[in-house]
Design a protein around this motif. Sequence first.
Motif, short mmCIF file in Angstrom:
data_model
loop_
_atom_site.label_atom_id
_atom_site.label_comp_id
_atom_site.label_asym_id
_atom_site.label_seq_id
_atom_site.Cartn_x
_atom_site.Cartn_y
_atom_site.Cartn_z
N PHE A 151 0.76 -1.17 -0.46
CA PHE A 151 -0.09 0.36 -0.25
C PHE A 151 0.53 1.71 -0.78
CE2 PHE A 151 -2.29 3.30 1.84
CZ PHE A 151 -3.96 3.15 0.73
N THR A 152 0.96 2.55 -0.88
CA THR A 152 0.94 3.21 -0.71
C THR A 152 0.04 4.46 -0.56
OG1 THR A 152 2.94 2.69 -1.69
CG2 THR A 152 2.28 5.28 -2.00
N LEU A 153 0.29 5.45 0.30
CA LEU A 153 -1.04 5.98 0.18
C LEU A 153 -0.78 7.95 -0.59
CD1 LEU A 153 -3.98 7.40 1.96
CD2 LEU A 153 -2.32 7.54 3.94
N GLY B 159 -7.51 -5.44 -8.98
CA GLY B 159 -7.32 -6.42 -7.51
C GLY B 159 -8.54 -5.72 -6.86
N VAL B 160 -7.78 -5.97 -5.00
CA VAL B 160 -8.98 -5.45 -3.87
C VAL B 160 -9.40 -4.02 -4.13
CG1 VAL B 160 -7.92 -7.25 -2.72
CG2 VAL B 160 -6.70 -4.77 -2.84
N GLY B 161 -9.13 -3.38 -5.09
CA GLY B 161 -9.21 -2.21 -5.19
C GLY B 161 -10.62 -2.26 -5.10
N ALA B 162 -11.21 -3.01 -5.98
CA ALA B 162 -12.78 -3.41 -6.01
C ALA B 162 -13.20 -2.70 -5.10
CB ALA B 162 -12.81 -4.50 -6.62
N GLY B 163 -12.41 -3.26 -3.47
CA GLY B 163 -13.58 -2.80 -2.25
C GLY B 163 -14.06 -1.91 -1.99
N PRO B 164 -13.13 -0.45 -1.82
CA PRO B 164 -13.80 0.57 -1.85
C PRO B 164 -14.81 0.77 -2.82
CG PRO B 164 -11.01 0.45 -1.65
CD PRO B 164 -12.52 -0.59 -2.13
N LEU C 240 -9.33 6.06 -10.36
CA LEU C 240 -8.33 4.98 -10.90
C LEU C 240 -7.89 4.27 -9.46
CD1 LEU C 240 -6.84 6.84 -13.37
CD2 LEU C 240 -8.42 5.55 -14.06
N ILE C 241 -7.61 3.04 -9.27
CA ILE C 241 -7.76 2.23 -7.83
C ILE C 241 -6.80 1.32 -8.02
CG2 ILE C 241 -10.02 1.72 -7.82
CD1 ILE C 241 -9.45 2.13 -4.69
N GLY C 242 -6.05 1.21 -7.23
CA GLY C 242 -5.22 -0.26 -7.19
C GLY C 242 -3.89 0.09 -7.54
N ASN C 243 -2.67 -1.11 -8.44
CA ASN C 243 -1.57 -0.96 -9.76
C ASN C 243 -1.89 0.04 -9.72
OD1 ASN C 243 0.58 -1.89 -10.80
ND2 ASN C 243 0.22 -3.90 -10.53
N GLY C 244 -0.17 0.53 -9.20
CA GLY C 244 0.66 1.70 -9.84
C GLY C 244 0.88 2.07 -10.85
N GLN C 245 1.03 1.06 -11.58
CA GLN C 245 0.87 1.26 -13.67
C GLN C 245 -0.13 1.92 -13.81
OE1 GLN C 245 2.94 -2.50 -15.25
NE2 GLN C 245 3.74 -1.08 -16.74
N MET C 246 -0.92 0.50 -13.63
CA MET C 246 -2.42 1.04 -14.12
C MET C 246 -2.63 1.89 -14.18
SD MET C 246 -6.21 1.63 -13.28
CE MET C 246 -6.11 1.01 -11.95
N VAL C 247 -2.64 2.81 -12.62
CA VAL C 247 -3.24 4.06 -12.08
C VAL C 247 -2.97 4.98 -12.62
CG1 VAL C 247 -3.35 6.23 -10.37
CG2 VAL C 247 -4.27 3.20 -9.89
N PHE D 198 -0.02 -0.10 -5.06
CA PHE D 198 1.29 -0.62 -4.53
C PHE D 198 2.39 0.21 -6.22
CE2 PHE D 198 -0.85 -3.92 -5.92
CZ PHE D 198 -0.62 -4.46 -7.07
N ASN D 199 3.26 -0.69 -6.31
CA ASN D 199 3.73 -0.84 -7.87
C ASN D 199 4.19 0.58 -8.32
OD1 ASN D 199 5.24 -1.83 -9.77
ND2 ASN D 199 2.98 -2.36 -10.85
N HIS D 200 4.40 1.91 -7.29
CA HIS D 200 4.08 3.48 -7.73
C HIS D 200 5.35 3.53 -8.57
CE1 HIS D 200 5.62 3.28 -3.81
NE2 HIS D 200 6.94 4.07 -4.26
N LYS D 201 6.50 2.63 -8.60
CA LYS D 201 7.82 3.20 -8.94
C LYS D 201 7.53 2.52 -10.75
CE LYS D 201 9.85 4.44 -5.16
NZ LYS D 201 11.71 3.96 -4.02
N ALA D 202 6.60 2.12 -10.99
CA ALA D 202 6.42 1.48 -12.03
C ALA D 202 7.21 2.12 -13.18
CB ALA D 202 5.25 0.18 -12.23
N GLU D 203 7.44 2.00 -14.28
CA GLU D 203 8.24 2.80 -15.57
C GLU D 203 6.03 2.62 -16.64
OE1 GLU D 203 10.71 2.80 -19.24
OE2 GLU D 203 11.36 1.46 -17.87
N VAL D 204 6.05 3.61 -16.91
CA VAL D 204 4.84 4.20 -17.46
C VAL D 204 5.22 3.54 -19.25
CG1 VAL D 204 3.47 5.68 -18.41
CG2 VAL D 204 3.68 5.68 -15.88
#
Length: 312
Positions: A18-20, A172-177, A260-267, A290-296
């Motif tokens: 998780f990254t907030l 993923g679990v971003g669907a929860g909220p 947009l909520i979930g994996n950092g690359q998708m976001v 998470f994965n907030h440093k993934a290359e776009v």
Amino acid sequence: MKYCLLLLLTASFNSDAFTLNRCVSRASTTALHAADGPPQYDKFQATLREAEKVGEGSFMLHIDTEEVVEYEPGHVLALEMEAPQKDDGSDIDSKTSEDAKQNGGWMRGPYTVSRSTEKSIDILVKVVGEKSKQFSIATTGTPLRFGGKFKVPILEGIDTDTTKRVVLISTGVGAGPCVGAIEKAIEKESFPPIDLIASYRTEEEVVYKDQLDKLLTEHSDKFSWKAIITSEKGRMSSTADSLRVLKDVSTGLEDTHYHLIGNGQMVSEFKAGLQKAGVKDDKVTVEMYFNHKAEVDADAVSRIATAVALET
């Protein structure tokens, strides 16, 4: 897209995944008192009613609180549970153990609220490490602590006066909220129609399918949803054909709101793609787990921009 201040709860709490990001355009309802280390917050007592398995590796924590609470889907709080010892007497993994020792023996991490009533909170977690595993296998009656109130709730971030349709894109679990926000939005007569596009790696990981299908059946004029299985079709942004899923969920560049909520690359890719297509900043809200440093992927950004521009 609102400019956000990265609040390093992940590093401070050693969260599994998780990254907030806290948007600075709105004040948090809990003040941050510490210049260094984890944010300080009042702690309240709670009890685990059930850790319900809702998908492969995903568990909804149904939590009963002793105090009256005021949380909305998308709020982020700190959740704590006493750190167990392994059968051989050793501690759990070193990072979690070290943080627990600094917190009186209690593991802690930031988690997003899926649902809440006056005296209950639901939180969806994905088992990705030792901490989330311990939450998932906790038994009924396990003592918990919680506190803090961070982030802007999903529905609060949407200007309904200028929005004709809302598109929630999750992994993923971003669907929860999102599920909790959808349930509340449907109760509001004037709230715009909502579409949920939820990506999962496998069919078995899809969460709350029956509940979402029921909402679709009962409120087809206000809600629709689709599941994208990436192990079968690849990421939604991987091909122009996959992005055709956006065709039925956008009304226009000016009046569609995207969350947009979930994996950092998708976001990151969708945020950049929407911006490139001409979607205004205030029509995009984000939460990165998470994965907030993934290359776009620049090609993915272009495909998203083209799909949105063509379909609006």
